[in-house]
Design an enzyme around this catalytic site. Structure first.
Site, PDB file in Angstrom:
ATOM      1  CD  GLN A 128      46.737 -18.763   9.354  1.00 17.85           C
ATOM      2  OE1 GLN A 128      46.551 -18.909   8.151  1.00 17.85           O
ATOM      3  NE2 GLN A 128      46.607 -17.602   9.951  1.00 17.85           N
ATOM      4  CB  SER A 163      50.625 -22.606   3.588  1.00 24.49           C
ATOM      5  OG  SER A 163      49.480 -21.982   3.085  1.00 24.49           O
ATOM      6  CD  GLU A 246      47.326 -14.790   7.466  1.00 21.56           C
ATOM      7  OE1 GLU A 246      46.594 -14.854   8.480  1.00 21.56           O
ATOM      8  OE2 GLU A 246      47.339 -15.671   6.592  1.00 21.56           O
TER       9      GLU A 246
HETATM   10  C1  LIG Z   1      47.439 -19.147  -0.939  1.00 22.95           C
HETATM   11  C2  LIG Z   1      46.571 -19.500   0.238  1.00 22.95           C
HETATM   12  C3  LIG Z   1      47.161 -19.886   1.422  1.00 22.95           C
HETATM   13  C4  LIG Z   1      46.359 -20.252   2.507  1.00 22.95           C
HETATM   14  N1  LIG Z   1      46.991 -20.696   3.638  1.00 22.95           N
HETATM   15  C5  LIG Z   1      46.245 -21.026   4.699  1.00 22.95           C
HETATM   16  C6  LIG Z   1      46.880 -21.519   5.876  1.00 22.95           C
HETATM   17  O1  LIG Z   1      48.108 -21.692   5.927  1.00 22.95           O
HETATM   18  N2  LIG Z   1      46.120 -21.833   6.940  1.00 22.95           N
HETATM   19  C7  LIG Z   1      44.760 -21.659   6.923  1.00 22.95           C
HETATM   20  O2  LIG Z   1      44.134 -21.892   7.963  1.00 22.95           O
HETATM   21  N3  LIG Z   1      44.111 -21.250   5.804  1.00 22.95           N
HETATM   22  C8  LIG Z   1      44.820 -20.932   4.691  1.00 22.95           C
HETATM   23  N4  LIG Z   1      44.196 -20.523   3.538  1.00 22.95           N
HETATM   24  C9  LIG Z   1      42.726 -20.547   3.487  1.00 22.95           C
HETATM   25  C10 LIG Z   1      42.066 -19.186   3.419  1.00 22.95           C
HETATM   26  O3  LIG Z   1      42.167 -18.509   4.648  1.00 22.95           O
HETATM   27  C11 LIG Z   1      40.596 -19.409   3.018  1.00 22.95           C
HETATM   28  O4  LIG Z   1      40.598 -19.999   1.727  1.00 22.95           O
HETATM   29  C12 LIG Z   1      39.802 -18.130   2.991  1.00 22.95           C
HETATM   30  O5  LIG Z   1      39.620 -17.637   4.287  1.00 22.95           O
HETATM   31  C13 LIG Z   1      38.421 -18.319   2.307  1.00 22.95           C
HETATM   32  O6  LIG Z   1      37.730 -19.382   2.865  1.00 22.95           O
HETATM   33  P1  LIG Z   1      37.086 -20.521   1.943  1.00 22.95           P
HETATM   34  O7  LIG Z   1      38.136 -20.993   1.001  1.00 22.95           O
HETATM   35  O8  LIG Z   1      36.452 -21.521   2.858  1.00 22.95           O
HETATM   36  O9  LIG Z   1      35.973 -19.788   1.068  1.00 22.95           O
HETATM   37  P2  LIG Z   1      34.485 -19.461   1.516  1.00 22.95           P
HETATM   38  O10 LIG Z   1      34.487 -18.864   2.865  1.00 22.95           O
HETATM   39  O11 LIG Z   1      33.645 -20.676   1.300  1.00 22.95           O
HETATM   40  O12 LIG Z   1      34.083 -18.341   0.478  1.00 22.95           O
HETATM   41  C14 LIG Z   1      33.595 -18.631  -0.843  1.00 22.95           C
HETATM   42  C15 LIG Z   1      33.228 -17.324  -1.504  1.00 22.95           C
HETATM   43  O13 LIG Z   1      32.125 -16.693  -0.805  1.00 22.95           O
HETATM   44  C16 LIG Z   1      32.456 -15.353  -0.448  1.00 22.95           C
HETATM   45  N5  LIG Z   1      31.873 -15.009   0.850  1.00 22.95           N
HETATM   46  C17 LIG Z   1      31.821 -15.798   1.954  1.00 22.95           C
HETATM   47  N6  LIG Z   1      31.247 -15.124   2.971  1.00 22.95           N
HETATM   48  C18 LIG Z   1      30.936 -13.883   2.519  1.00 22.95           C
HETATM   49  C19 LIG Z   1      30.320 -12.719   3.106  1.00 22.95           C
HETATM   50  N7  LIG Z   1      29.944 -12.715   4.369  1.00 22.95           N
HETATM   51  N8  LIG Z   1      30.175 -11.621   2.329  1.00 22.95           N
HETATM   52  C20 LIG Z   1      30.580 -11.607   1.016  1.00 22.95           C
HETATM   53  N9  LIG Z   1      31.158 -12.684   0.411  1.00 22.95           N
HETATM   54  C21 LIG Z   1      31.337 -13.798   1.147  1.00 22.95           C
HETATM   55  C22 LIG Z   1      33.978 -15.366  -0.355  1.00 22.95           C
HETATM   56  O14 LIG Z   1      34.516 -14.059  -0.517  1.00 22.95           O
HETATM   57  C23 LIG Z   1      34.378 -16.296  -1.493  1.00 22.95           C
HETATM   58  O15 LIG Z   1      34.383 -15.609  -2.715  1.00 22.95           O
HETATM   59  C24 LIG Z   1      44.950 -20.196   2.418  1.00 22.95           C
HETATM   60  C25 LIG Z   1      44.348 -19.821   1.210  1.00 22.95           C
HETATM   61  C26 LIG Z   1      45.139 -19.493   0.125  1.00 22.95           C
HETATM   62  C27 LIG Z   1      44.472 -19.132  -1.163  1.00 22.95           C
END
Ligand SMILES: Cc1cc2nc3c(=O)[nH]c(=O)nc-3n(C[C@H](O)[C@H](O)[C@H](O)COP(=O)(O)OP(=O)(O)OC[C@H]3O[C@@H](n4cnc5c(N)ncnc54)[C@H](O)[C@@H]3O)c2cc1C
Length: 384
Positions: A128, A163, A246
């Site tokens: 993805q 992933s 998902e």
């Molecule tokens: C095990 C795992 C597998 C994954 N696999 C994939 C994959 O295969 N493909 C893929 O595309 N992605 C994948 N991801 C990524 C995942 O979708 C993102 O990590 C997730 O959407 C959060 O985005 P970020 O890490 O950029 O955090 P950020 O968006 O930067 O968030 C940081 C913090 O701020 C908080 N925050 C942000 N905006 C808001 C808001 N509006 N209101 C309240 N709080 C907020 C969040 O909750 C979080 O605590 C994976 C993640 C994990 C952990």
């Protein structure tokens, strides 16, 4: 929704149980955690066996190679395979649990024929490509650009946390096709062949030491327009379908594993530790409630084609319950909790990721508040 099992469903369970008892002893040992080629082979071999025996895609339509059975049979399949400790989907997670179901709901007949039977047979592994360094929770800010050139899109940009990218044949990819449109309206959902020239995959290491994630760099990668799922600029709507699977149904198997872990932990808690036993009881009740919610989500998906926004309730509550179980395990294991080899300890670290993957818990809370409870939009109070 009728929660009782019919005679045919019980017959399906019995037949599946005896098949599992017959084949599982011949499954080779699981490869090492970071042996990606070995893991791909092991996971896809198991998928192939399921396909040959008629147990792949239990509730996928028969026209695309599935069994065409009821969602209840799908749940029975998950219960029985978990109880028998059969291999889990592994690297087939994306293909079987959300890319495939999205294709069933949204793809053209030609796309379905090309990909769905191959996913079910274990011949195609998917990943993805949604998240980017500047677009995780705020996914609609994604910047990977696709420019139309004749019959192709030419794609440049970067994805992150992809992933299983290193073993995938295809990627469900979100790209920006109209940079001047409002951000949710300029996105397109594409099928990216991972052997296209211009793709560079750089593995990342997690806190648990594993390497299932990668960064994926795309430099003028050409993807045929025929690989677009849904209309151009309508990818946000298609991505919501992907998310509903998902968040709504993809974690069901893992929840069944958690029920097993809870039973196992129950055996380790001393009779005299009343507070831990009370917490065990609460966790059991929460998991039972989540199982009932799963049945509801799965039967809604059978009626409407997609599980809907209720998946966010499941995902939020499941990840929090799993974290509480992890905390209890650490308390009960005491000094033994220092070993990452213990499955409860490994599980505790893994539980942290559940509150982030597929949209963080905060984002699920926003969705539940705005789209289910009808509370005012986040924007209206943050801007006042
Ligand atoms: C095990 C795992 C597998 C994954 N696999 C994939 C994959 O295969 N493909 C893929 O595309 N992605 C994948 N991801 C990524 C995942 O979708 C993102 O990590 C997730 O959407 C959060 O985005 P970020 O890490 O950029 O955090 P950020 O968006 O930067 O968030 C940081 C913090 O701020 C908080 N925050 C942000 N905006 C808001 C808001 N509006 N209101 C309240 N709080 C907020 C969040 O909750 C979080 O605590 C994976 C993640 C994990 C952990």
């Amino acid at each position: 929704m009728d929660l009782r099992y019919t005679e045919e469903e019980e017959a399906f369970r019995t037949e599946l149980r005896s098949w599992l008892a017959e084949v599982l002893p011949s499954v080779p040992p699981e490869p090492a955690r970071d042996d990606w080629e070995g893991r791909r082979r092991w996971d896809t071999d198991w998928q192939h066996r399921l396909f040959d025996a008629g147990y792949a895609g239990i509730n996928w339509p028969a026209e695309v190679g599935g069994r065409g059975a009821s969602p209840t049979e799908q749940l029975i399949f998950l219960e029985e395979t978990e109880k028998a400790h059969a291999p889990y989907v592994g690297v087939n997670f994306v293909g079987l649990l959300h890319a495939g179901p999205t294709l069933i709901a949204e793809a053209s007949e030609e796309q379905k024929a090309r990909h769905l039977p191959a996913i079910l047979k274990g011949d195609q592994v998917w990943c993805q490509g949604f998240s980017e360094p500047g677009a995780g929770s705020d996914l609609a800010s994604l910047r990977t650009r696709a420019v139309r050139d004749g019959d192709d899109y030419v794609i440049s940009g970067q994805k992150i946390w992809t992933s299983f990218a290193q073993v995938a044949d295809y990627c469900e990819l979100l790209v920006r096709t109209s940079p001047d449109a409002p951000k949710h309206r300029g996105i397109t959902w594409l099928i990216l062949p991972m052997d296209s020239p211009g793709i560079e995959i750089r593995p990342l290491r997690t806190i648990a030491g594993s390497t299932e994630f990668s960064e994926v760099f795309l430099d003028e990668v050409r993807v045929p327009v025929a690989n677009r799922v849904g209309p151009e600029d309508d990818g946000w709507r298609v991505a919501m379908v992907t998310f509903s699977f998902e968040r709504g149904t993809a974690f069901v198997s893992e929840m069944l594993q958690t029920m097993e872990l809870l039973r196992d932990l129950g055996r380790l808690v001393p009779e005299t530790d009343a507070s831990s036993r009370r917490e065990l009881g609460r966790l059991r009740a929460d998991l039972d409630a989540l199982w009932a919610l799963t049945k509801r989500n799965v039967s809604q998906a059978a009626r409407t084609g997609v599980p809907g926004v209720g998946g966010s309730v499941f995902k939020l509550h499941y990840s929090e319950t799993r974290n509480r179980l992890g905390d209890l395990a650490m308390r009960v294991l005491d000094r033994a909790s220092l070993s990452l080899e213990d499955e409860h300890v490994g599980g505790r670290v893994h539980a942290i990721s559940l509150g982030i993957a597929a949209g963080t818990s905060q984002i699920q809370r926003n969705i539940v508040a705005e789209r289910i409870l009808g509370l005012p939009k986040e924007r209206s109070w943050t801007s006042s």
